[in-house]
Design a protein around this motif. Structure first.
Motif, PDB file in Angstrom:
ATOM      1  N   ALA A 446       0.837  -1.208   0.000  1.00  0.00           N
ATOM      2  CA  ALA A 446       0.000   0.000   0.000  1.00  0.00           C
ATOM      3  C   ALA A 446       0.868   1.253   0.000  1.00  0.00           C
ATOM      4  O   ALA A 446       0.585   2.233  -0.673  1.00  0.00           O
ATOM      5  CB  ALA A 446      -0.930  -0.002   1.208  1.00  0.00           C
ATOM      6  N   GLN A 447       1.960   1.193   0.772  1.00  0.00           N
ATOM      7  CA  GLN A 447       2.856   2.353   0.808  1.00  0.00           C
ATOM      8  C   GLN A 447       3.551   2.546  -0.535  1.00  0.00           C
ATOM      9  O   GLN A 447       3.655   3.654  -1.041  1.00  0.00           O
ATOM     10  CB  GLN A 447       3.892   2.163   1.902  1.00  0.00           C
ATOM     11  CG  GLN A 447       3.282   2.365   3.273  1.00  0.00           C
ATOM     12  CD  GLN A 447       4.309   2.221   4.373  1.00  0.00           C
ATOM     13  OE1 GLN A 447       5.470   2.543   4.176  1.00  0.00           O
ATOM     14  NE2 GLN A 447       3.872   1.750   5.525  1.00  0.00           N
ATOM     15  N   GLN A 448       3.972   1.444  -1.083  1.00  0.00           N
ATOM     16  CA  GLN A 448       4.681   1.502  -2.350  1.00  0.00           C
ATOM     17  C   GLN A 448       3.772   1.983  -3.470  1.00  0.00           C
ATOM     18  O   GLN A 448       4.152   2.820  -4.283  1.00  0.00           O
ATOM     19  CB  GLN A 448       5.197   0.104  -2.668  1.00  0.00           C
ATOM     20  CG  GLN A 448       6.322   0.103  -3.655  1.00  0.00           C
ATOM     21  CD  GLN A 448       6.874  -1.308  -3.790  1.00  0.00           C
ATOM     22  OE1 GLN A 448       6.735  -2.142  -2.898  1.00  0.00           O
ATOM     23  NE2 GLN A 448       7.479  -1.576  -4.916  1.00  0.00           N
ATOM     24  N   GLU A 449       2.574   1.441  -3.499  1.00  0.00           N
ATOM     25  CA  GLU A 449       1.646   1.778  -4.583  1.00  0.00           C
ATOM     26  C   GLU A 449       0.830   3.023  -4.273  1.00  0.00           C
ATOM     27  O   GLU A 449       0.000   3.442  -5.065  1.00  0.00           O
ATOM     28  CB  GLU A 449       0.691   0.603  -4.843  1.00  0.00           C
ATOM     29  CG  GLU A 449       1.363  -0.685  -5.278  1.00  0.00           C
ATOM     30  CD  GLU A 449       1.816  -0.625  -6.736  1.00  0.00           C
ATOM     31  OE1 GLU A 449       1.330   0.252  -7.466  1.00  0.00           O
ATOM     32  OE2 GLU A 449       2.656  -1.435  -7.125  1.00  0.00           O
ATOM     33  N   LYS A 450       1.033   3.596  -3.080  1.00  0.00           N
ATOM     34  CA  LYS A 450       0.294   4.769  -2.643  1.00  0.00           C
ATOM     35  C   LYS A 450      -1.221   4.546  -2.727  1.00  0.00           C
ATOM     36  O   LYS A 450      -1.974   5.375  -3.235  1.00  0.00           O
ATOM     37  CB  LYS A 450       0.695   5.993  -3.461  1.00  0.00           C
ATOM     38  CG  LYS A 450       2.186   6.318  -3.341  1.00  0.00           C
ATOM     39  CD  LYS A 450       2.451   7.788  -3.645  1.00  0.00           C
ATOM     40  CE  LYS A 450       3.842   8.228  -3.271  1.00  0.00           C
ATOM     41  NZ  LYS A 450       4.920   7.443  -3.896  1.00  0.00           N
ATOM     42  N   VAL A 451      -1.640   3.408  -2.230  1.00  0.00           N
ATOM     43  CA  VAL A 451      -3.073   3.114  -2.173  1.00  0.00           C
ATOM     44  C   VAL A 451      -3.608   3.624  -0.835  1.00  0.00           C
ATOM     45  O   VAL A 451      -3.002   3.404   0.210  1.00  0.00           O
ATOM     46  CB  VAL A 451      -3.326   1.595  -2.316  1.00  0.00           C
ATOM     47  CG1 VAL A 451      -4.757   1.241  -1.947  1.00  0.00           C
ATOM     48  CG2 VAL A 451      -3.002   1.140  -3.733  1.00  0.00           C
ATOM     49  N   ASP A 452      -4.738   4.322  -0.886  1.00  0.00           N
ATOM     50  CA  ASP A 452      -5.335   4.885   0.324  1.00  0.00           C
ATOM     51  C   ASP A 452      -6.086   3.787   1.081  1.00  0.00           C
ATOM     52  O   ASP A 452      -7.050   3.220   0.569  1.00  0.00           O
ATOM     53  CB  ASP A 452      -6.300   6.020  -0.069  1.00  0.00           C
ATOM     54  CG  ASP A 452      -6.661   6.899   1.128  1.00  0.00           C
ATOM     55  OD1 ASP A 452      -6.175   6.628   2.248  1.00  0.00           O
ATOM     56  OD2 ASP A 452      -7.443   7.847   0.937  1.00  0.00           O
ATOM     57  N   VAL A 453      -5.613   3.483   2.287  1.00  0.00           N
ATOM     58  CA  VAL A 453      -6.265   2.471   3.117  1.00  0.00           C
ATOM     59  C   VAL A 453      -6.826   3.162   4.352  1.00  0.00           C
ATOM     60  O   VAL A 453      -6.104   3.866   5.049  1.00  0.00           O
ATOM     61  CB  VAL A 453      -5.266   1.368   3.550  1.00  0.00           C
ATOM     62  CG1 VAL A 453      -5.939   0.366   4.469  1.00  0.00           C
ATOM     63  CG2 VAL A 453      -4.668   0.677   2.335  1.00  0.00           C
ATOM     64  N   ARG A 454      -8.110   2.986   4.602  1.00  0.00           N
ATOM     65  CA  ARG A 454      -8.751   3.625   5.759  1.00  0.00           C
ATOM     66  C   ARG A 454      -9.246   2.565   6.722  1.00  0.00           C
ATOM     67  O   ARG A 454      -9.985   1.663   6.329  1.00  0.00           O
ATOM     68  CB  ARG A 454      -9.930   4.479   5.286  1.00  0.00           C
ATOM     69  CG  ARG A 454      -9.542   5.557   4.288  1.00  0.00           C
ATOM     70  CD  ARG A 454      -8.992   6.755   5.021  1.00  0.00           C
ATOM     71  NE  ARG A 454      -8.378   7.706   4.108  1.00  0.00           N
ATOM     72  CZ  ARG A 454      -8.361   9.027   4.350  1.00  0.00           C
ATOM     73  NH1 ARG A 454      -8.912   9.529   5.451  1.00  0.00           N
ATOM     74  NH2 ARG A 454      -7.761   9.832   3.501  1.00  0.00           N
ATOM     75  N   LEU A 455      -8.829   2.683   7.984  1.00  0.00           N
ATOM     76  CA  LEU A 455      -9.218   1.687   8.977  1.00  0.00           C
ATOM     77  C   LEU A 455     -10.244   2.283   9.936  1.00  0.00           C
ATOM     78  O   LEU A 455     -10.090   3.412  10.406  1.00  0.00           O
ATOM     79  CB  LEU A 455      -7.984   1.221   9.755  1.00  0.00           C
ATOM     80  CG  LEU A 455      -6.845   0.693   8.871  1.00  0.00           C
ATOM     81  CD1 LEU A 455      -5.624   0.346   9.708  1.00  0.00           C
ATOM     82  CD2 LEU A 455      -7.311  -0.521   8.066  1.00  0.00           C
ATOM     83  N   HIS A 456     -11.284   1.540  10.192  1.00  0.00           N
ATOM     84  CA  HIS A 456     -12.357   2.022  11.056  1.00  0.00           C
ATOM     85  C   HIS A 456     -12.903   0.933  11.959  1.00  0.00           C
ATOM     86  O   HIS A 456     -12.733  -0.245  11.678  1.00  0.00           O
ATOM     87  CB  HIS A 456     -13.517   2.554  10.193  1.00  0.00           C
ATOM     88  CG  HIS A 456     -13.218   3.877   9.563  1.00  0.00           C
ATOM     89  ND1 HIS A 456     -13.281   5.047  10.247  1.00  0.00           N
ATOM     90  CD2 HIS A 456     -12.864   4.187   8.299  1.00  0.00           C
ATOM     91  CE1 HIS A 456     -12.965   6.059   9.428  1.00  0.00           C
ATOM     92  NE2 HIS A 456     -12.706   5.547   8.235  1.00  0.00           N
ATOM     93  N   ARG A 457     -13.595   1.416  13.008  1.00  0.00           N
ATOM     94  CA  ARG A 457     -14.263   0.481  13.912  1.00  0.00           C
ATOM     95  C   ARG A 457     -15.743   0.800  14.064  1.00  0.00           C
ATOM     96  O   ARG A 457     -16.476   0.084  14.728  1.00  0.00           O
ATOM     97  CB  ARG A 457     -13.607   0.517  15.301  1.00  0.00           C
ATOM     98  CG  ARG A 457     -12.189   0.022  15.261  1.00  0.00           C
ATOM     99  CD  ARG A 457     -11.571  -0.078  16.636  1.00  0.00           C
ATOM    100  NE  ARG A 457     -10.292  -0.765  16.537  1.00  0.00           N
ATOM    101  CZ  ARG A 457     -10.162  -2.073  16.458  1.00  0.00           C
ATOM    102  NH1 ARG A 457     -11.231  -2.856  16.510  1.00  0.00           N
ATOM    103  NH2 ARG A 457      -8.980  -2.621  16.342  1.00  0.00           N
ATOM    104  N   VAL A 458     -16.157   1.924  13.518  1.00  0.00           N
ATOM    105  CA  VAL A 458     -17.554   2.348  13.670  1.00  0.00           C
ATOM    106  C   VAL A 458     -18.116   2.640  12.272  1.00  0.00           C
ATOM    107  O   VAL A 458     -17.519   3.417  11.525  1.00  0.00           O
ATOM    108  CB  VAL A 458     -17.641   3.626  14.538  1.00  0.00           C
ATOM    109  CG1 VAL A 458     -19.101   4.046  14.718  1.00  0.00           C
ATOM    110  CG2 VAL A 458     -16.959   3.406  15.876  1.00  0.00           C
TER     111      VAL A 458
END
Ligand code: GDP
Length: 478
Positions: A446-458
């Motif tokens: 993800a860092q290499q490809e600059k993919v936006d990853v969003r982590l959530h719990r709600v």
């Protein structure tokens, strides 16, 4: 790169007035000196029935420029290129082997089969090319690197098992690539095989068999007992015929590196799928950042050949270095030019950087929307339980913002994997992790490809974040 109406007309061998007329009929008012964007160029060309190809970066500062236009008359039918995907142990490798050994009725039958990353079989005097690395991971990794190789996907599902998580992944990866799917229901020799159960289960993923009113081709096979293989091959030819895959074999070759390695005896070897034109002994070429001159070519039957046309896999020697799988391959007029281009590419690593920079993130989503660059917001959802995935899909589906549509291109249960990141990179998607995290490889990718990853719990927070990003109201993260 851009070109004017006049340039385009010249390239199409048309009068500028004809092009302007066509533009007006499409609602675009234009003058002869007006610059056209890539989409419009492609649209106009297709309106005139001409195939336009977008070339890999060659010129100093242009990433995508129209290189050449093939006249309809120069195109001829080429074999379809097929990838096999499906859940682990459902029989992909066995099926690939069984097809490889189908009793081909071509002149090329016999010979020592060589592993060169892909192979061809012939049925009813028509060829089909199979990529030898099964699975959606390889497929999407190539796509993430910008390579579009596959024409048709075979999704293998074991009739004694059913639709499994990787089956669903395979379906979604193929759909995201817009590649037609044929379902091979495998292991029908098993006593507990239940092909109808598979058909039923796949309707949930919009794969509806023809006999039930849908348009997906299902073929029952046994890879192990070699049943139904001929029918499967015939169905591939049918899909190929409908899609009318064509290429111009009478020009300098272009294609994709499928595999490459350093061979002890031969030096660097590349296994290449020729996609356009014909590759010949002695051709000077660039593969990724490497260059070379074709010293020898071997086909999948282990024979030395002098020329390879569209959809043909070949192993070539004569490289100076080892390129990467998925690297574009292109022949140039001479070795000097090839070397100059390879040098430039290796210095700039332009492709990956540009690719990564143009990737969508929630932070710049609104800008892309405003500039009309984005109409679909592609999202991948991974969560800890199926219920959360469904709830998220439901809520995201309800978001309505003018001009953008949310498209869930894949969802599943479990950690975010490298394959998810590659799918996101290949499809310009963002990834939402709900109560799950990326695994180590995924994090790195993800860092290499600059993919936006969003982590959530709600769930509410996910919806709010997406909504605000779409409206341009997201607080920047520092
Ligand atoms: P892959 O992981 O999808 O590549 O699956 P493989 O091709 O390695 O097959 C997994 C197992 O299923 C192997 O033991 C195969 O022999 C078996 N297998 C594959 N196709 C068939 C089939 O048509 N019938 C039966 N009975 N077994 C099969």
């Amino acid at each position: 790169g851009t070109m004017t109406v006049g340039d385009l007309a010249k390239l199409l061998h048309k009068d500028a007035s004809e092009v302007i007329k066509k533009l007006i009929s499409l609602g675009v008012m234009a003058t002869i000196n007006q610059e056209l964007d890539m989409d419009t160029i492609l649209l106009i060309a297709s309106e005139f029935g001409v195939e336009v190809e977008v070339k890999i970066p060659v010129e100093e500062d242009t990433f995508e420029t129209v290189e050449e236009v093939d006249d309809e008359a120069d195109l001829s039918t080429r074999p379809p290129v097929v990838t096999i995907m499906g859940h682990v142990d459902h029989g992909k490798t066995t099926l690939l082997d069984a097809i490889r050994h189908t009793n081909v009725t071509g002149g090329e039958a016999g010979g020592i089969t060589q592993h060169i990353g892909a192979y061809q079989v012939e049925i009813n005097h028509k060829k089909i090319t199979f990529l030898d690395t099964p699975g959606h991971e390889a497929f999407t990794l190539m796509r993430a690197r910008g390579a579009q190789v596959t024409d048709i996907t075979i999704i293998v599902v074991a009739a004694d098992d059913g639709v499994m998580p990787q089956t669903v992944e395979a379906v979604n990866h193929a759909k995201a690539a817009g590649v037609p799917i044929i379902v091979a229901v495998n292991k029908i020799d098993k006593p507990d095989a239940d092909p109808d159960k598979i058909k039923q289960a796949l309707t949930e993923y919009e794969l509806v068999p023809e006999e039930w009113g849908g348009d997906t081709i299902f073929v029952n096979v046994s890879a192990k007992q070699r049943l139904g293989l001929e029918e499967l091959l015939e169905m591939i030819l049918l899909v190929a015929e409908v899609n009318d895959y064509k290429a111009n074999s009478d020009k300098r070759a272009r294609g994709t590196v499928i595999e490459a390695e350093l061979d002890k005896g031969k030096g660097p070897v590349a296994r290449v799928l020729v996609q356009h034109g014909s590759l010949k002994i002695g051709d000077a070429f660039v593969a990724g950042n490497c260059f070379g001159r074709v010293r020898a070519m071997v086909n999948d039957k282990g024979r030395r050949i002098k020329e390879a046309g569209p959809s043909t896999p070949v192993e070539i020697t004569g490289l100076t270095e080892v390129p990467l799988a998925g690297d574009p391959f292109m022949v140039f007029e001479d070795e000097r030019k090839a070397r100059a281009i390879a040098d430039r590419r290796s210095i700039k690593q332009r492709q990956s950087e540009l690719g990564a920079n143009s990737r969508v993130t929630l932070d710049d989503l609104f800008k892309h929307i405003q500039e009309g660059e984005i109409k679909d917001l592609n999202i991948i959802i991974k969560s800890d339980v199926q219920g959360s995935t469904e709830a998220l899909k439901g809520s995201l589906g309800k978001i309505e913002i003018e001009g953008v549509r949310i498209k869930i291109i894949h969802s599943g249960v479990g950690a975010i994997t490298e394959s998810d990141i590659n799918l996101a990179a290949a499809s310009n998607a963002i990834v939402i992790g709900f109560n799950v995290r990326p695994d180590a490889q995924a994090d790195q990718a993800a860092q290499q490809e600059k993919v936006d990853v969003r982590l959530h719990r709600v769930i509410y927070n996910v919806i709010e974040e997406i909504e605000q990003a779409m409206k341009g109201m997201l607080d920047p993260i520092f």
